[in-house]
Scaffold this motif. Structure first.
Motif, mmCIF file in Angstrom:
data_model
loop_
_atom_site.group_PDB
_atom_site.id
_atom_site.type_symbol
_atom_site.label_atom_id
_atom_site.label_comp_id
_atom_site.label_asym_id
_atom_site.label_seq_id
_atom_site.Cartn_x
_atom_site.Cartn_y
_atom_site.Cartn_z
ATOM 1 N N SER A 9 0.831 -1.194 0.000
ATOM 2 C CA SER A 9 0.000 0.000 0.000
ATOM 3 C C SER A 9 0.875 1.256 0.000
ATOM 4 O O SER A 9 1.940 1.293 0.599
ATOM 5 N N ARG A 10 0.417 2.296 -0.704
ATOM 6 C CA ARG A 10 1.146 3.563 -0.762
ATOM 7 C C ARG A 10 0.698 4.535 0.325
ATOM 8 O O ARG A 10 1.374 5.539 0.561
ATOM 9 N N CYS A 150 -9.182 -1.724 -9.381
ATOM 10 C CA CYS A 150 -8.093 -0.825 -9.751
ATOM 11 C C CYS A 150 -6.784 -1.297 -9.126
ATOM 12 O O CYS A 150 -6.768 -2.028 -8.128
ATOM 13 N N LEU A 152 -3.117 -0.181 -7.477
ATOM 14 C CA LEU A 152 -2.461 0.934 -6.799
ATOM 15 C C LEU A 152 -1.101 1.227 -7.410
ATOM 16 O O LEU A 152 -0.280 0.324 -7.618
ATOM 17 N N ARG A 154 2.026 4.657 -7.528
ATOM 18 C CA ARG A 154 2.729 5.519 -6.571
ATOM 19 C C ARG A 154 1.850 6.630 -6.035
ATOM 20 O O ARG A 154 1.961 7.024 -4.875
ATOM 21 N N THR A 155 0.959 7.152 -6.874
ATOM 22 C CA THR A 155 0.157 8.291 -6.440
ATOM 23 C C THR A 155 -1.344 8.067 -6.537
ATOM 24 O O THR A 155 -2.115 8.855 -5.985
ATOM 25 N N SER A 156 -1.794 7.025 -7.256
ATOM 26 C CA SER A 156 -3.233 6.831 -7.443
ATOM 27 C C SER A 156 -3.539 5.354 -7.701
ATOM 28 O O SER A 156 -2.640 4.513 -7.763
ATOM 29 N N CYS A 157 -4.819 5.072 -7.887
ATOM 30 C CA CYS A 157 -5.261 3.710 -8.190
ATOM 31 C C CYS A 157 -5.828 3.711 -9.610
ATOM 32 O O CYS A 157 -6.856 4.346 -9.886
ATOM 33 N N ALA A 158 -5.129 3.042 -10.518
ATOM 34 C CA ALA A 158 -5.523 3.028 -11.931
ATOM 35 C C ALA A 158 -6.604 1.975 -12.163
ATOM 36 O O ALA A 158 -6.407 0.792 -11.843
ATOM 37 N N ARG A 202 -7.468 -2.635 -5.373
ATOM 38 C CA ARG A 202 -8.669 -2.319 -4.599
ATOM 39 C C ARG A 202 -9.880 -2.732 -5.419
ATOM 40 O O ARG A 202 -9.900 -2.580 -6.636
ATOM 41 N N LEU A 208 -13.800 5.851 -6.989
ATOM 42 C CA LEU A 208 -12.557 5.501 -6.300
ATOM 43 C C LEU A 208 -12.474 6.122 -4.915
ATOM 44 O O LEU A 208 -11.857 5.574 -4.004
ATOM 45 N N GLY A 209 -13.103 7.273 -4.741
ATOM 46 C CA GLY A 209 -13.059 7.946 -3.443
ATOM 47 C C GLY A 209 -14.175 7.523 -2.512
ATOM 48 O O GLY A 209 -14.300 8.057 -1.406
#
Length: 494
Positions: A9-10, A150, A152, A154-158, A202, A208-209
């Motif tokens: 997890s980031r 999606c 994970l 480095r900065t988001s979940c694609a 995830r 996503l939020g």
């Protein structure tokens, strides 16, 4: 083993006085199993200060409130921090190697009074080229909301796939998000696993939020599946049939086997071993056989149509787990010709009573053979003889027919008349010659010389002018064909 990877997890959140557990996942290689694992915190420009490692070291500022547990057989180690303080907020690393600059992954830890601790990450195993089933826990029970999967970064979940029809390019034909159950739970099925699929994911409902999607899944991809490799791409012809052998684990206790048609992260059931057949496939699809000992079953699809082209899934269900594999079907809708279309000859329509020739609007004929969908049938039509351009081809039989058909009925009348005329002419000439010999006996030799002169002159082209004839193109072509040399042909000369 797959290439060495490390993921986790980031982001982590925790409440003051609470605890957090972070899981780091690594590929199971001999080196990764035995190497040092560590947990450190980045402090300004001083690098990453070790908090705890598998060598037995623990920083004095964390003694009693940090632990590290390595599970080499699962390719994971877990770090747990308790009695969290606001000062614990910061950037951390979990990694493998003798230094803190080797294989690692970074994450942000946020500690606040309002934050709630996240649950642990579920570990899911899959084999290279095999399949996995991910169970997403019950959430929102509103079945109309979008479900997603999606990965994970480095900065988001694609987003990899969702139920609105989006599918990532590298997952085309190999991921399926099942319909949502009454409890709100659903499954994510993935097959044809690749090394690059390993990572942290995830799954959830909504955006996503959304607060309904906190479920974390770590996917580990290990050595290749023991199941035999099968063709990924199959082909059939319009009106033909296709037999597909599906493979599953021979040791599995499957309650149902099926074939479904995949499109946009959804798979519509076509046939299963419970007797279900999709209404649009009635009479042309069936599960023909099942070999429990070898873990195979055969699906036959007949009367193929152009619209049958696309992705299909074989599936075998065992409780909540499913073993799946996919293939893509292409349909050939045009007939084949062995000759270029510009030089091929259309097939002449034949009467229904001729069983030797099968004719369709798309057939083509080449040198007396008809080709239709890869099947060769001999044509009964005989090609007419051809002649080179500029020449006339007429068979002796045709000449006989032309002369005999128009003139044969005149022969009984014309022939006697011709014979009588010839007889009279010969008689007159004979009598005239006798008379001349009697009267001019001496001039007979002179007359013979005069008669011979033209004959001799005819043998010598230089002593008597001859009218030159310009040959026609047809005569020149005839000469080339007969002698192979270019020459002119004159009327009355050799």
């Amino acid at each position: 083993p797959v290439a060495s990877t490390l993921f986790g997890s980031r982001f982590l959140t925790g409440g003051v006085g609470g605890s957090v557990t972070h899981q780091c996942f690594y590929s199971i290689t001999p080196a990764n199993k035995r190497d040092r694992k560590y947990w450190c915190k980045i402090a300004g420009g001083r690098g990453c200060s070790t908090i705890i490692s598998t060598t037995g070291y623990t920083s004095k500022n964390y003694v009693g409130r940090v632990s590290l547990k390595d599970i080499p057989q699962n390719g994971t180690f877990m770090v747990t921090m308790t009695e969290l303080k606001k000062s614990d907020t910061g950037l951390y690393q979990c990694g493998i190697g003798i230094t803190n600059r080797d294989l690692y992954v970074r994450l942000n830890l946020t500690v606040s009074a309002e934050a709630a601790a996240l649950g642990t990450t579920e570990l899911v195993w899959g084999k290279l080229r095999g399949s996995v089933t991910v169970l997403c826990p019950p959430g929102d029970t509103h079945g109309g909301e979008k479900r997603f999967w999606c990965k994970l970064g480095r900065t988001s979940c694609a987003v990899i796939a969702d139920t609105d029809g989006y599918v990532g390019k590298s997952y085309e034909g190999r991921i399926f998000i099942t319909p949502q159950e009454r409890s709100g739970a659903f499954k994510v099925l993935i097959n044809d696993l690749r090394e690059a699929d390993a990572g942290l994911y995830r799954c959830g409902v909504g955006g996503l939020g959304s607060q309904h999607s906190p479920w974390m899944v770590a996917l580990q991809v290990t050595t290749a599946s023991a199941l035999p490799r099968r063709p990924k791409f199959l082909s059939g012809t319009v009106g033909g049939s296709l037999s597909v052998r599906c493979h599953c684990d021979a040791k599995g206790n499957y309650e149902k086997k099926y074939l479904c048609r995949w499109k946009d992260a959804n798979c519509s059931l076509l046939v299963d071993t419970d007797g279900f057949v999709h209404e649009s496939y009635e009479g042309r699809i069936q599960i023909a056989s099942s070999d429990e000992e070898n873990g195979t079953y055969t699906v036959v699809l007949g009367h193929l149509r152009e619209e049958d082209a696309g992705w299909y899934w074989c599936g075998a269900k065992d409780g909540h787990m499913e073993h799946t594999s996919s293939f893509r079907l292409s349909i050939q809708k045009e007939t084949c010709s062995m000759q270029d279309p510009e030089t091929s000859t259309p097939v002449k329509p034949t009467s229904p009573s001729s069983p030797a020739t099968y004719s369709t609007p798309t057939q083509r004929s080449t040198t007396g053979l008809t080709y239709t969908m890869g099947t060769i049938t001999e044509s009964t039509s005989t090609p007419l003889p051809t002649a080179p351009p500029g020449t006339f081809a007429t068979t002796p039989h045709e000449i006989y027919q032309q002369s005999s058909s128009g003139e044969s009925h005149l022969l009984p009348v014309v022939l006697p008349a011709l014979l009588l005329l010839i007889f009279i002419t010969i008689t007159i000439l004979t009598l005239t010659k006798i008379k001349l010999r009697k009267e001019m006996g001496e001039e007979r030799g002179t007359t013979g010389n005069l008669e011979a002169a033209p004959i001799q002159a005819g043998l010598n082209p230089h002593k008597e002018p001859v009218m030159e004839e310009t040959p026609s193109p047809e005569k020149v072509q005839e000469c080339r064909t007969d002698s192979g040399k270019r020459r002119r042909v004159f009327s009355g000369t050799g």
